[in-house]
Scaffold this motif. Structure first.
Motif, PDB file in Angstrom:
ATOM      1  N   VAL A  15       0.833  -1.202   0.000  1.00 45.21           N
ATOM      2  CA  VAL A  15       0.000   0.000   0.000  1.00 45.21           C
ATOM      3  C   VAL A  15       0.868   1.252   0.000  1.00 45.21           C
ATOM      4  O   VAL A  15       0.603   2.208  -0.739  1.00 45.21           O
ATOM      5  CB  VAL A  15      -0.962  -0.011   1.214  1.00 45.21           C
ATOM      6  N   ILE A  16       1.910   1.260   0.814  1.00 42.81           N
ATOM      7  CA  ILE A  16       2.785   2.435   0.890  1.00 42.81           C
ATOM      8  C   ILE A  16       3.516   2.660  -0.433  1.00 42.81           C
ATOM      9  O   ILE A  16       3.601   3.788  -0.923  1.00 42.81           O
ATOM     10  CB  ILE A  16       3.781   2.298   2.060  1.00 42.81           C
ATOM     11  N   SER A  17       4.018   1.581  -1.029  1.00 45.25           N
ATOM     12  CA  SER A  17       4.745   1.752  -2.286  1.00 45.25           C
ATOM     13  C   SER A  17       3.814   2.171  -3.415  1.00 45.25           C
ATOM     14  O   SER A  17       4.186   2.970  -4.276  1.00 45.25           O
ATOM     15  CB  SER A  17       5.488   0.462  -2.661  1.00 45.25           C
ATOM     16  N   THR A  18       2.587   1.684  -3.421  1.00 44.23           N
ATOM     17  CA  THR A  18       1.628   2.079  -4.448  1.00 44.23           C
ATOM     18  C   THR A  18       1.207   3.527  -4.260  1.00 44.23           C
ATOM     19  O   THR A  18       1.093   4.280  -5.233  1.00 44.23           O
ATOM     20  CB  THR A  18       0.382   1.168  -4.402  1.00 44.23           C
ATOM     21  N   GLY A  20       2.948   5.910  -2.918  1.00 43.75           N
ATOM     22  CA  GLY A  20       4.073   6.760  -3.281  1.00 43.75           C
ATOM     23  C   GLY A  20       4.229   6.869  -4.792  1.00 43.75           C
ATOM     24  O   GLY A  20       4.583   7.925  -5.320  1.00 43.75           O
ATOM     25  N   ALA A  21       3.944   5.806  -5.493  1.00 40.54           N
ATOM     26  CA  ALA A  21       4.068   5.832  -6.951  1.00 40.54           C
ATOM     27  C   ALA A  21       2.976   6.683  -7.581  1.00 40.54           C
ATOM     28  O   ALA A  21       3.190   7.342  -8.598  1.00 40.54           O
ATOM     29  CB  ALA A  21       4.011   4.417  -7.507  1.00 40.54           C
ATOM     30  N   CYS A  22       1.796   6.680  -7.000  1.00 41.24           N
ATOM     31  CA  CYS A  22       0.683   7.440  -7.562  1.00 41.24           C
ATOM     32  C   CYS A  22       0.768   8.922  -7.204  1.00 41.24           C
ATOM     33  O   CYS A  22       0.137   9.746  -7.859  1.00 41.24           O
ATOM     34  CB  CYS A  22      -0.647   6.881  -7.069  1.00 41.24           C
ATOM     35  N   ALA A  23       1.492   9.265  -6.163  1.00 36.92           N
ATOM     36  CA  ALA A  23       1.549  10.656  -5.720  1.00 36.92           C
ATOM     37  C   ALA A  23       2.398  11.521  -6.642  1.00 36.92           C
ATOM     38  O   ALA A  23       2.162  12.713  -6.767  1.00 36.92           O
ATOM     39  CB  ALA A  23       2.103  10.720  -4.300  1.00 36.92           C
ATOM     40  N   ALA A  24       3.389  10.932  -7.292  1.00 39.39           N
ATOM     41  CA  ALA A  24       4.269  11.710  -8.168  1.00 39.39           C
ATOM     42  C   ALA A  24       3.547  12.019  -9.473  1.00 39.39           C
ATOM     43  O   ALA A  24       2.989  11.143 -10.110  1.00 39.39           O
ATOM     44  CB  ALA A  24       5.545  10.927  -8.447  1.00 39.39           C
ATOM     45  N   THR A  25       3.544  13.295  -9.850  1.00 44.21           N
ATOM     46  CA  THR A  25       2.905  13.675 -11.113  1.00 44.21           C
ATOM     47  C   THR A  25       3.989  13.803 -12.178  1.00 44.21           C
ATOM     48  O   THR A  25       5.026  14.429 -11.947  1.00 44.21           O
ATOM     49  CB  THR A  25       2.156  15.012 -10.979  1.00 44.21           C
TER      50      THR A  25
END
Length: 107
Positions: A15-18, A20-25
């Motif tokens: 959940v944390i890695s997903t 973090g990946a979605c937060a970067a634009t």
């Protein structure tokens, strides 16, 4: 009990890695720079990426000789003869895809 803990920790890491990946634009795409576009008047004006690797007319006799030597050696193993061919003249770059210079287009 231990497997539940391992699965729980793995789920938290997932959940944390997903998240973090979605937060970067991503940065917005930009148009590449385009240089001068040359005018094409004949097929010799077109340069393809494979051109440096094509066999030149000067190399054809050597390629034909190598083919004849290898073919003769291979056919000799089976008791056959290899008919040696003479090199045929070729154009600088034959156009098989009909981009320009096609006889049909000239009609």
């Amino acid at each position: 009990m231990i497997t539940r803990r391992i699965l729980a920790h793995a789920g938290i890491v997932l959940v944390i890695s997903t998240a973090g990946a979605c937060a970067a634009t991503p940065a917005p795409p930009t148009e590449p720079a385009i240089g001068a576009i040359p005018a094409v008047r004949s097929d010799s004006d077109i340069v393809l990426p494979i051109d440096p690797y094509r066999v030149s007319p000067e190399q054809i006799p050597f390629m034909t000789a190598a083919l004849n030597i290898l073919g003769r050696e291979c056919m000799k193993k089976f008791g056959l003869d290899w008919p040696a061919d003479s090199p045929t003249p070729v154009r600088r770059r034959p156009r098989t895809n009909g981009v320009i210079g096609s006889p049909i287009r000239r009609r």
